[in-house]
Design an enzyme around this catalytic site. Sequence first.
Site, PDB file in Angstrom:
ATOM      1  N   ASP A  42       0.911  -1.210   0.021  1.00 54.58           N
ATOM      2  CA  ASP A  42      -0.078   0.377  -0.274  1.00 54.58           C
ATOM      3  C   ASP A  42       0.494   1.312  -0.100  1.00 54.58           C
ATOM      4  O   ASP A  42       0.625   2.325   0.272  1.00 54.58           O
ATOM      5  CB  ASP A  42      -0.854   0.049   0.999  1.00 54.58           C
ATOM      6  N   ASP A  75      -1.513  -2.943  -4.354  1.00 55.33           N
ATOM      7  CA  ASP A  75      -1.967  -1.279  -4.315  1.00 55.33           C
ATOM      8  C   ASP A  75      -0.703  -0.804  -4.314  1.00 55.33           C
ATOM      9  O   ASP A  75      -0.098   0.258  -3.406  1.00 55.33           O
ATOM     10  CB  ASP A  75      -2.594  -0.487  -2.663  1.00 55.33           C
ATOM     11  N   TYR A  78      -1.223   4.471  -6.251  1.00 53.65           N
ATOM     12  CA  TYR A  78      -2.419   4.883  -5.828  1.00 53.65           C
ATOM     13  C   TYR A  78      -3.455   6.190  -7.068  1.00 53.65           C
ATOM     14  O   TYR A  78      -2.055   6.691  -7.838  1.00 53.65           O
ATOM     15  CB  TYR A  78      -2.519   5.512  -4.201  1.00 53.65           C
ATOM     16  N   ASN A 113      -6.361  -3.892  -5.387  1.00 51.95           N
ATOM     17  CA  ASN A 113      -7.674  -3.455  -5.268  1.00 51.95           C
ATOM     18  C   ASN A 113      -7.384  -1.798  -5.906  1.00 51.95           C
ATOM     19  O   ASN A 113      -7.685  -1.571  -7.253  1.00 51.95           O
ATOM     20  CB  ASN A 113      -8.750  -3.532  -4.733  1.00 51.95           C
ATOM     21  N   HIS A 207      -3.071  -9.417  -1.392  1.00 47.97           N
ATOM     22  CA  HIS A 207      -3.256  -8.472  -1.097  1.00 47.97           C
ATOM     23  C   HIS A 207      -4.038  -7.662   0.274  1.00 47.97           C
ATOM     24  O   HIS A 207      -3.943  -7.026   1.031  1.00 47.97           O
ATOM     25  CB  HIS A 207      -3.565  -7.381  -1.974  1.00 47.97           C
ATOM     26  N   HIS A 216     -10.089  -2.926   7.207  1.00 53.26           N
ATOM     27  CA  HIS A 216     -11.330  -3.166   6.119  1.00 53.26           C
ATOM     28  C   HIS A 216     -12.131  -4.568   6.982  1.00 53.26           C
ATOM     29  O   HIS A 216     -12.700  -5.283   6.608  1.00 53.26           O
ATOM     30  CB  HIS A 216     -10.196  -3.302   5.338  1.00 53.26           C
ATOM     31  N   HIS A 242      -3.736  -4.368   2.035  1.00 49.18           N
ATOM     32  CA  HIS A 242      -4.611  -3.560   2.070  1.00 49.18           C
ATOM     33  C   HIS A 242      -5.393  -2.960   3.473  1.00 49.18           C
ATOM     34  O   HIS A 242      -5.473  -1.946   3.492  1.00 49.18           O
ATOM     35  CB  HIS A 242      -5.793  -5.347   2.523  1.00 49.18           C
ATOM     36  N   ASP A 243      -5.479  -2.937   4.684  1.00 47.62           N
ATOM     37  CA  ASP A 243      -5.382  -2.071   5.366  1.00 47.62           C
ATOM     38  C   ASP A 243      -3.915  -1.841   6.296  1.00 47.62           C
ATOM     39  O   ASP A 243      -2.457  -1.981   6.103  1.00 47.62           O
ATOM     40  CB  ASP A 243      -5.667  -2.712   7.590  1.00 47.62           C
ATOM     41  N   HIS A 244      -4.021   0.170   6.150  1.00 41.12           N
ATOM     42  CA  HIS A 244      -2.568   0.354   6.311  1.00 41.12           C
ATOM     43  C   HIS A 244      -1.909   0.069   7.660  1.00 41.12           C
ATOM     44  O   HIS A 244      -2.314   1.707   8.042  1.00 41.12           O
ATOM     45  CB  HIS A 244      -3.354   1.691   5.684  1.00 41.12           C
TER      46      HIS A 244
HETATM   47  C1  LIG Z   1     -16.169   0.709  -4.317  1.00 42.94           C
HETATM   48  O1  LIG Z   1     -14.806   0.827  -4.196  1.00 42.94           O
HETATM   49  C2  LIG Z   1     -14.000   1.156  -3.137  1.00 42.94           C
HETATM   50  C3  LIG Z   1     -12.336   1.383  -3.469  1.00 42.94           C
HETATM   51  O2  LIG Z   1     -11.884   0.040  -3.571  1.00 42.94           O
HETATM   52  C4  LIG Z   1     -13.909   0.865  -2.577  1.00 42.94           C
HETATM   53  O3  LIG Z   1     -13.141   1.220  -0.554  1.00 42.94           O
HETATM   54  C5  LIG Z   1     -16.090   0.321  -2.049  1.00 42.94           C
HETATM   55  O4  LIG Z   1     -16.451   0.040  -0.268  1.00 42.94           O
HETATM   56  C6  LIG Z   1     -16.923  -0.651  -2.745  1.00 42.94           C
HETATM   57  N1  LIG Z   1     -18.019  -0.353  -2.381  1.00 42.94           N
HETATM   58  C7  LIG Z   1     -18.741  -1.069  -3.013  1.00 42.94           C
HETATM   59  C8  LIG Z   1     -20.041  -0.336  -2.209  1.00 42.94           C
HETATM   60  O5  LIG Z   1     -18.441  -2.315  -3.145  1.00 42.94           O
END
Ligand SMILES: *[C@@H]1O[C@H](CO)[C@@H](O)[C@H](O)[C@H]1NC(C)=O
Length: 321
Positions: A42, A75, A78, A113, A207, A216, A242-244
């Site tokens: 990340d 990640d 960004y 993601n 990730h 998350h 994923h979690d920072h």
């Molecule tokens: C859409 O994508 C963002 C970034 O990955 C994420 O934070 C968000 O939760 C997503 N929204 C949904 C409803 O999936």
Amino acid sequence: MALVMLHLVVAMATAAAVAAELPRLEQSPKADGSLSILAVGDWGRHGEFNQSRVATQMGIVGEKMDVDFIISTGDNFYSDGLTGVDDKAFGDSFTGIYTAKSLDKPWYTVLGNHDYRGDALAQISPVLGKVDSRWICMKSFVVNAEIADFFFVDTTPFVVKYWTDPKNSTYDWRGVAPRETYIANLLKGMEAGLMRSTARWKIVVGHHTIRTAGKHGDTPELVQLLLPMLKAHGVDLYINGHDHCLEQISSSDSPLRCLTSGGGSKAWGGVYAPGADKVEFFHDGQGFMSLRLTATEARLAFYDVAGTVLHTWARTKSTQY
Ligand SMILES: *[C@@H]1O[C@H](CO)[C@@H](O)[C@H](O)[C@H]1NC(C)=O
Ligand SMILES: *[C@@H]1O[C@H](CO)[C@@H](O)[C@H](O)[C@H]1NC(C)=O
């Protein structure tokens, strides 16, 4: 004729087996068989949010440990990955940031993601390996390093909400869709790889979180589909971003440790929400992780933005196994 047919059948069976198999890379350990590794996730923010400070400390620890390679837990860039193979962010957030000589080693990298929200194929393109030869990024692959096998898993396609939320129509699913087939093949390849692995240490990198106390939360798709496989095949460590934050979580019914190294830049999520599994260490801030493996011991350490060691942990295995 019968002979020709037989050859054809064998060829087809081989092709099917190869299709399910993950690409394999060979990584030499040190002369004494040991391995030293750093893991960071990340991170790609043009040096901002303390990315550069973390990079400096990685260089120092990397030199002390004489690291063999670096793991990126995804990640990488960004906010939306790379726009293409010629995106300046590759130089500004990677090549120009991790400049220490000790970090001039292979960077085995998975996608997160955010990487999927740009040109995901650019990040796995061999063209980037020509720009910076350290960059080794694929969707899912195995690194065989003699005493340890590392399984890199493409976790983003597992997460259902990235496919279903109409606002999230920006994911680059080229080469991935349809989800079900992709995940079934990936899991088949993982299972085959884990079954044939005779390495002393089995380490999986992805990730997304499996277990986390961070913002998350656990990733239910991975808890359901991947976690049981890791436990069944005696995987020692699962390393994610994923979690920072930085964290270490044990498992109540296996020796598996879930390790988050997602502190490569922006951090301070402000959430601490432990689940059922025991949180052995948690740092809500920037930093990275090191891992040293010998035939009998795995030893890890977490460092903050100033390079201070926040936590260490070791596990030994007898030479009989
Ligand atoms: C859409 O994508 C963002 C970034 O990955 C994420 O934070 C968000 O939760 C997503 N929204 C949904 C409803 O999936
Ligand atoms: C960077 O690290 C310093 C020192 O720990 C901290 O004071 C500062 O808040 C950090 N910056 C960010 C953006 O997190």
